[in-house]
Scaffold this motif. Structure first.
Motif, PDB file in Angstrom:
ATOM      1  N   SER A  77       3.411  -5.230   5.926  1.00  0.00           N
ATOM      2  CA  SER A  77       3.730  -4.938   4.554  1.00  0.00           C
ATOM      3  C   SER A  77       2.814  -6.188   3.770  1.00  0.00           C
ATOM      4  O   SER A  77       2.005  -5.931   2.686  1.00  0.00           O
ATOM      5  CB  SER A  77       5.198  -5.131   4.228  1.00  0.00           C
ATOM      6  OG  SER A  77       5.563  -6.432   4.551  1.00  0.00           O
ATOM      7  N   LYS A  78       2.746  -7.529   4.265  1.00  0.00           N
ATOM      8  CA  LYS A  78       1.848  -8.381   3.754  1.00  0.00           C
ATOM      9  C   LYS A  78       0.331  -7.887   3.817  1.00  0.00           C
ATOM     10  O   LYS A  78      -0.309  -8.014   2.714  1.00  0.00           O
ATOM     11  CB  LYS A  78       1.934  -9.725   4.266  1.00  0.00           C
ATOM     12  CG  LYS A  78       3.219 -10.319   4.082  1.00  0.00           C
ATOM     13  CD  LYS A  78       3.424 -11.699   4.596  1.00  0.00           C
ATOM     14  CE  LYS A  78       4.743 -12.483   4.617  1.00  0.00           C
ATOM     15  NZ  LYS A  78       4.701 -13.607   5.260  1.00  0.00           N
ATOM     16  N   GLN A  79      -0.159  -7.175   4.549  1.00  0.00           N
ATOM     17  CA  GLN A  79      -1.557  -7.124   4.819  1.00  0.00           C
ATOM     18  C   GLN A  79      -1.591  -5.890   3.993  1.00  0.00           C
ATOM     19  O   GLN A  79      -2.610  -5.619   3.183  1.00  0.00           O
ATOM     20  CB  GLN A  79      -1.890  -6.401   6.285  1.00  0.00           C
ATOM     21  CG  GLN A  79      -1.789  -7.702   7.369  1.00  0.00           C
ATOM     22  CD  GLN A  79      -2.263  -7.234   8.839  1.00  0.00           C
ATOM     23  OE1 GLN A  79      -2.089  -5.808   8.950  1.00  0.00           O
ATOM     24  NE2 GLN A  79      -2.574  -8.115   9.764  1.00  0.00           N
ATOM     25  N   ALA A  80      -0.935  -5.046   3.889  1.00  0.00           N
ATOM     26  CA  ALA A  80      -0.709  -3.595   3.021  1.00  0.00           C
ATOM     27  C   ALA A  80      -0.859  -4.160   1.377  1.00  0.00           C
ATOM     28  O   ALA A  80      -1.754  -3.661   0.581  1.00  0.00           O
ATOM     29  CB  ALA A  80       0.284  -2.869   2.954  1.00  0.00           C
ATOM     30  N   GLU A  81      -0.080  -5.210   1.257  1.00  0.00           N
ATOM     31  CA  GLU A  81      -0.371  -5.604  -0.204  1.00  0.00           C
ATOM     32  C   GLU A  81      -1.689  -6.487  -0.546  1.00  0.00           C
ATOM     33  O   GLU A  81      -2.008  -6.169  -1.967  1.00  0.00           O
ATOM     34  CB  GLU A  81       1.014  -6.979  -0.453  1.00  0.00           C
ATOM     35  CG  GLU A  81       2.628  -6.257  -0.750  1.00  0.00           C
ATOM     36  CD  GLU A  81       3.340  -7.291  -0.778  1.00  0.00           C
ATOM     37  OE1 GLU A  81       3.111  -8.330  -1.121  1.00  0.00           O
ATOM     38  OE2 GLU A  81       4.553  -6.958  -0.543  1.00  0.00           O
ATOM     39  N   GLU A  82      -1.980  -7.054   0.692  1.00  0.00           N
ATOM     40  CA  GLU A  82      -3.291  -7.793   0.222  1.00  0.00           C
ATOM     41  C   GLU A  82      -4.462  -6.770   0.044  1.00  0.00           C
ATOM     42  O   GLU A  82      -5.301  -6.926  -1.014  1.00  0.00           O
ATOM     43  CB  GLU A  82      -3.608  -8.626   1.404  1.00  0.00           C
ATOM     44  CG  GLU A  82      -2.831  -9.782   1.684  1.00  0.00           C
ATOM     45  CD  GLU A  82      -3.155 -10.745   2.670  1.00  0.00           C
ATOM     46  OE1 GLU A  82      -4.190 -10.352   3.346  1.00  0.00           O
ATOM     47  OE2 GLU A  82      -2.365 -11.719   2.934  1.00  0.00           O
TER      48      GLU A  82
END
Length: 147
Positions: A11-16
């Motif tokens: 989810s962090k990668q998706a937000e980035e």
């Protein structure tokens, strides 16, 4: 307690990636906007054009300035003269303002006459310029016909 301490790494990668996409969209929109017009592209004023006539207040101020400077030679500030003149103008009655209004109206009539003469001269000059360009176009057409 169920769940982890925070968001997963996916989810962090998706937000980035979402943030990067948003930044790209914003930068494209800002580039697409028209540039602000520069201030240096003003039309130049015609030095032959008549100046606009003064208002009754400015006709009054011309006379007031002379008396104020004579009475107060130590005051050098232009703003002080204007402020004193404005205060005096406010205290004048309509009857006291009448001579200044009459002078301003006379200057306005004179200005309108000079503007009519000026605009007639401008119209004549533009008509002459148009006739000259029409003659050039006709001569070019005749040359093409000869070929």
């Amino acid at each position: 307690m169920k769940g982890g301490k925070g968001k997963s790494s996916l989810s962090k990668q998706a937000e980035e990636t979402n943030l990067k996409k948003k930044k790209q969209i914003v930068s494209k929109e800002s580039k697409a906007k028209k540039p602000i017009a520069s201030r240096g592209k003003k039309e130049k004023k015609d030095p032959n054009k008549p100046k606009r006539p003064p208002t009754p207040f400015f006709v009054f101020l011309e006379e007031f300035r002379k008396t104020f400077v004579a009475e107060n030679p130590h005051v050098k500030a232009v703003a002080a003269v204007g402020k004193a003149g404005g205060d005096k103008w406010k205290t004048l009655s309509d009857a006291e303002k009448a001579p200044y209004v009459a002078k301003a109206n006379a200057k306005k009539v004179e200005y309108e006459k000079s503007m009519k003469a000026y605009s007639a001269k401008q119209d004549k000059a533009s008509d002459d310029a148009e006739e000259g360009s029409d003659a050039n176009e006709e001569s070019e057409e005749e040359e093409e016909d000869d070929d």
